[in-house]
Design a protein around this motif. Structure first.
Motif, short mmCIF file in Angstrom:
data_model
loop_
_atom_site.label_atom_id
_atom_site.label_comp_id
_atom_site.label_asym_id
_atom_site.label_seq_id
_atom_site.Cartn_x
_atom_site.Cartn_y
_atom_site.Cartn_z
N LEU A 20 31.57 28.32 132.13
CA LEU A 20 30.18 28.11 132.46
C LEU A 20 30.15 27.75 134.32
O LEU A 20 29.40 28.28 134.71
CB LEU A 20 29.26 27.13 131.99
N LEU A 21 30.99 26.78 134.67
CA LEU A 21 31.00 26.73 136.12
C LEU A 21 31.37 27.79 136.84
O LEU A 21 30.93 28.16 137.72
CB LEU A 21 32.20 25.74 136.28
N ALA A 22 32.37 28.47 136.22
CA ALA A 22 32.65 30.01 136.98
C ALA A 22 31.65 30.88 137.14
O ALA A 22 31.30 31.69 138.15
CB ALA A 22 34.01 30.57 136.10
N PHE A 23 30.85 30.84 136.06
CA PHE A 23 29.64 31.71 135.98
C PHE A 23 28.51 31.41 136.84
O PHE A 23 28.02 32.20 137.65
CB PHE A 23 29.19 31.73 134.46
N LEU A 24 28.39 30.14 136.75
CA LEU A 24 27.43 29.23 137.52
C LEU A 24 27.74 29.72 139.21
O LEU A 24 26.90 29.71 140.19
CB LEU A 24 27.31 27.96 137.50
N ALA A 25 29.29 29.43 139.48
CA ALA A 25 29.54 29.75 140.99
C ALA A 25 29.34 31.13 141.49
O ALA A 25 28.73 31.44 142.50
CB ALA A 25 31.04 29.36 140.85
N VAL A 26 29.47 32.01 140.52
CA VAL A 26 29.13 33.69 140.99
C VAL A 26 27.63 33.53 141.31
O VAL A 26 27.14 34.24 142.31
CB VAL A 26 29.61 34.39 140.00
#
Length: 206
Positions: A20-26
């Motif tokens: 989720l953090l990776a997705f939000l970072a994008v």
């Protein structure tokens, strides 16, 4: 045992939320210019300073723009609350409302700067209004969530904030921490559901 719980849940939370953090970072990078993460110096236990981490939810120069919107502040005391803060990005509006911008603070917990539960970390300048409240808060580690976050009736009332922070310091226990953690998760899920249904992405970017 509290530290053991912090490490166990903090590590688990960081691993589980990594996708989720990776997705939000994008999403943050696509939505606005600036870094993915935002860090700021806050006061830890006994006044020890540390860098608290968040996912960036505002425009890059948000701190510099704060002085321009002080007249919009709805809160009293050291609090700063603005309805529909113009510094928020489109993605940031959802992140702040759902509290997902706080996820990187699992790293602060693992480092020992914060606990899962405790008074929210503030700068020393924000605690200048009440020495007794300040000293009581600094006797425990600050937390990702706390009693005020799950009990608040008026998000803009400084006296409510003080009341619940002092109550936590006086009555803290592992059972209280567990109840606050469960209440926080429930509250986050309810808020996220409401925001998704209301399509917050329609908010215009500053």
């Amino acid at each position: 045992f509290k530290r053991f719980l912090d490490i166990l849940i903090g590590a688990t939370g960081l691993v589980v939320s990594a996708p989720l953090l990776a997705f939000l970072a994008v999403l943050v990078k696509l939505d606005s210019r600036g870094p993915v993460f935002f860090s700021q110096t806050r006061c830890g236990r006994k006044g020890r300073p540390f860098r608290m981490m968040k996912i960036r939810s505002m425009v890059k120069d948000a701190e510099e723009l704060k002085a321009n919107i002080q007249h919009l502040n709805l809160a009293d005391g050291p609090m700063f609350k603005v309805l529909d803060d113009p510094r928020e990005t489109r993605v940031g509006h959802f992140l702040r409302a759902s509290k997902l911008d706080e996820l990187p603070q699992f790293i602060n917990v693992l480092r020992g700067d914060m606990s899962l539960v405790g008074p929210r970390p503030l700068s020393m300048n924000e605690m200048r209004y009440n020495p007794h409240w300040r000293d009581a808060r600094l006797s425990v580690k600050p937390g990702i969530t706390g009693l005020w976050q799950v009990k608040e009736k008026d998000a803009h009332a400084f006296h409510e904030w003080i009341k619940y922070d002092l109550q936590y310091v006086d009555e803290q226990s592992m059972w209280m921490d567990i109840k606050i953690i469960l209440a926080t998760i429930t509250k986050m899920l309810n808020v996220a559901k409401e925001l998704i249904l209301k399509h917050p992405g329609t908010k215009s970017s500053p």
